[in-house]
Scaffold this active site. Structure first.
Site, PDB file in Angstrom:
ATOM      1  N   SER A  38       0.676   8.455   9.589  1.00 24.42           N
ATOM      2  CA  SER A  38       1.256   8.861   8.479  1.00 24.42           C
ATOM      3  C   SER A  38       0.652   9.762   7.703  1.00 24.42           C
ATOM      4  O   SER A  38       0.892  10.638   6.870  1.00 24.42           O
ATOM      5  CB  SER A  38       2.167   7.278   7.419  1.00 24.42           C
ATOM      6  OG  SER A  38       0.338   6.896   7.425  1.00 24.42           O
ATOM      7  N   ASP A 307      -1.246   5.000  -2.824  1.00 26.51           N
ATOM      8  CA  ASP A 307      -0.597   3.618  -2.669  1.00 26.51           C
ATOM      9  C   ASP A 307      -1.892   2.781  -1.968  1.00 26.51           C
ATOM     10  O   ASP A 307      -2.744   3.166  -2.270  1.00 26.51           O
ATOM     11  CB  ASP A 307       0.166   3.441  -1.673  1.00 26.51           C
ATOM     12  CG  ASP A 307       0.855   4.185  -0.086  1.00 26.51           C
ATOM     13  OD1 ASP A 307      -0.665   3.967   0.231  1.00 26.51           O
ATOM     14  OD2 ASP A 307       1.355   4.395  -0.336  1.00 26.51           O
ATOM     15  N   HIS A 310      -2.497   5.555   0.924  1.00 25.76           N
ATOM     16  CA  HIS A 310      -2.258   6.628   1.617  1.00 25.76           C
ATOM     17  C   HIS A 310      -2.931   7.833   0.556  1.00 25.76           C
ATOM     18  O   HIS A 310      -2.969   7.251  -0.277  1.00 25.76           O
ATOM     19  CB  HIS A 310      -0.957   6.844   1.764  1.00 25.76           C
ATOM     20  CG  HIS A 310      -0.402   6.391   3.001  1.00 25.76           C
ATOM     21  ND1 HIS A 310       0.259   5.143   2.722  1.00 25.76           N
ATOM     22  CD2 HIS A 310      -0.411   6.786   4.139  1.00 25.76           C
ATOM     23  CE1 HIS A 310       0.790   4.684   4.358  1.00 25.76           C
ATOM     24  NE2 HIS A 310       0.144   5.911   4.828  1.00 25.76           N
TER      25      HIS A 310
END
Length: 642
Positions: A38, A307, A310
């Site tokens: 991600s 978050d 990330h």
């Protein structure tokens, strides 16, 4: 890594575009191909709650509210930003598994991928699946053959390959001890090795960020263990990558992020805030009270984490700029030998100007002639595919003497000091060089034939090398010093067409030039994530040319002279620079830089005037032009017989 709480079960993804403006910069790579999790995912999952036609990325939205259902797209991730800086086509930076009918891109990174899945996306099959905590977890939304499978196990040798991963191995509890950390690192190095075996040359690989310094783990009992295993992972990864026969460019991301935490103001991040224990979105972490999404002044650009794991757009841009600074370094640093070559050119031009003004007016046999000259020069280098645009300027002072040995021979010696400054790159890197050059020369003339030869030796002192680059909203600079030397041999052979009694002279000639510039190994100061060291550089020039030397005796005291020549360069291969991060000295890589032009035209125009029978004043203009390089200079000198 992945942010599960924001994702909605999807059946596809759509093409996303990079909003960053493509910079006017070298474009040495044919495309960019990304593998990872991600942290690099450019939008494999459709974003039903955001901007129409956009995809979910694992960072903050672009604002102004930064919230869902407001039509605001997600900010681009680091590979998208890096690709835009490199001039990669936006479509190539798009996700590999678009389900809207749009053309698939070259970004194979998928949120939630572990290192074994990254390896499979290269060598077997790439899958986008429903995340583990959703209904229908594990079911495949879309799959396609892996990158090498689809390409007949042939990798593009001119492409830049980009790999990141490892965090999900920890989150999925597959890394609980050093052996499992080493196994995960091996999966990532196997990915790079598979690409190298298929023909890939340039592979950029992230080292795993310190998971103990993320909001998810920081301040918990797991912090120390997570930091330790992250370090084990990176040590093994760096070791394995050093064994692969390709140009593996490591990104020391954990060191970069630690530097940002220690000195946030340098990167435009908020000071006086807990950048590790708080985040922007407040999802699975503590929202920052001053710059968080629900605060009176929401601003993800001031925070490092969006978050629990990330980065924000600021963190993503910081990493992209860092990666770009490493790729761009050889585009600038390979110009250091070119600076020395420019000093040599100016020195040789000054000698030829002196010889041209003496044409037919040598001192008497057994007599000496001294010369003193000063001047300035300007160097302009256009952008190449592997070198940046640069502007240089400098000045010089030369002194010398010649002795007429006989009617046909004159010998001499000359020395010069050259100070040169070169500014280059988007952030105006500043490189300075002091050159100390000395030449022995001999001249011959008999009837209509003439010739000259000069042997030049020089010492190079790069006393100030400041490489500057973007780094987030701020800028970075690394400094160093270097030295080196040069040697050169220049010869000409010509034939005088005019008679001795004519006011004009015209001589076609052939020339041969050899030079070798060596810049010694040097290291930028400190062990910051951006500091580099460079192996020795060598720039060799072998040229053959033809030209015309002319002069006109305008008055008994005044001579006009000029020279025009065309030369062919036989050493025009692109320079390659061997580099390593100071923080990872065992992981060396070679990248392309300056390409010498294959053809050169040069012109000189000048005037000399005899103030007395023994005192002469001279002025000249010189220009050299080749593909992408223009050097101009002026010099003024005096000579005295004694």
């Amino acid at each position: 890594m992945r942010r599960l709480s924001l994702l909605i079960p999807l059946a596809g993804c759509i093409l996303s575009f990079v909003s960053e403006r493509v910079l006017a910069a070298p474009t040495p790579y044919s495309t960019m191909i990304v593998f990872g999790d991600s942290l690099s995912d450019s939008g494999q999952y459709i974003d039903f709650s955001g901007a129409v036609g956009d995809s979910t990325r694992f960072t903050n939205r672009t604002g102004p509210t930064y919230k869902e259902f407001k039509g605001e797209a997600y900010a681009p991730v680091a590979p998208m930003l890096l690709g835009a800086k490199l001039g990669i086509a936006p479509g190539d930076l798009a996700p590999s598994t678009s389900m809207t009918g749009d053309t698939d891109g070259n970004n194979w990174a998928v949120g939630g991928y572990r290192t074994d899945q990254i390896f499979k996306s290269i060598t077997k099959v790439s899958k986008v699946t429903v995340p583990r905590d959703w209904f229908g977890a594990g079911s495949t939304l879309r799959s396609r053959r892996g990158y090498l499978v689809e390409n007949g196990f042939k990798a593009d040798p001119k492409a830049l390959y980009f790999i990141s991963g490892g965090g999900n191995d920890f989150l999925d509890e597959r890394v609980r001890n050093p052996a499992e950390a080493a196994k995960a690192a091996q999966n990532l190095s196997d990915s790079a090795f598979a690409l190298q075996q298929a023909g890939a040359r340039y592979i950029m690989v992230w080292l795993l960020p310190d998971l103990g310094l993320t909001p998810a783990i920081y301040g918990t009992p797991a912090q120390a263990g997570s930091s330790y295993l992250s370090a084990v992972f990176n040590t093994e990864l760096a070791h394995q990558l050093s064994q692969i026969d390709a140009e593996i460019i490591p990104l020391n991301v954990p060191l970069l992020l630690r530097e940002a935490i220690i000195d946030p103001a340098r990167y435009g991040l908020a000071t006086g805030q807990d950048l590790v224990g708080t985040c922007f979105s407040g999802e699975e972490c503590t929202e920052n009270p001053q710059y968080g999404i629900n605060s009176p002044t929401p601003d993800p650009a001031r925070l490092l984490f969006n978050d629990s794991v990330h980065p924000t757009e600021a963190g993503q841009r910081l990493i992209a700029d860092y990666a770009y600074s490493l790729l761009a370094a050889p585009w600038e640093v390979t110009l250091l030998p070119v600076m020395a070559q420019a000093s040599l050119n100016a020195h040789q031009d000054q000698l030829r100007n002196q010889w041209a003004s003496d044409n037919g007016q040598w001192q008497a046999v057994g007599q000496w002639r001294t010369l003193l000259a000063g001047g300035g020069q300007r160097l302009e280098i256009d952008k190449q595919t592997t070198a940046v645009k640069a502007d240089g300027k400098g000045y010089n002072l030369n002194i010398g003497t010649s002795y007429r040995l006989s009617e046909t021979w004159r010998l001499g010696i000359a020395g010069g000091f050259y100070r040169q400054r070169l500014e280059t790159g988007a952030n105006e890197s500043d490189y300075k060089l002091n050159s100390y050059l000395g030449s022995l020369f001999a001249q011959y003339q008999h009837n209509h034939w003439w010739g000259d030869a000069a042997l030049t030796l020089g010492r190079l002192d790069y006393d100030s090398l400041k490489r500057k680059f973007a780094l987030g909203v701020g800028s970075g600079m690394e400094q160093g010093q270097a030295d080196g030397h040069l040697r050169a041999l220049s010869t000409r052979l010509g034939y005088e067409i005019a008679q001795a009694s004519d006011l004009w002279r015209l001589s076609p000639f052939l020339s041969a030039d050899y030079s070798r510039v060596e810049v010694n190994r040097y290291e930028e100061k400190g062990r910051r994530s951006t500091a580099l060291n460079y192996e020795e550089q060598t720039l060799v020039s072998n040229r053959l040319g033809a030209g015309l030397l002319a002069s006109y005796q305008a008055t008994p005291q005044t001579l006009l002279f000029g020279e025009a020549a065309h030369e062919h360069e036989f050493q025009s291969d692109t320079q390659r620079l061997n580099i390593a991060l100071n923080s990872l000295p065992s992981n060396r890589f070679k990248l392309e830089g300056y390409t010498p032009p294959s053809n050169l035209a040069r012109v000189s125009l000048g005037v000399s005037h005899n103030l007395t029978a023994d005192l002469m004043l001279r002025a000249a203009y010189n220009a050299r032009k080749s593909d992408g390089v223009m050097q101009q200079g002026v010099n003024v000198g005096v000579s005295l017989n004694f």
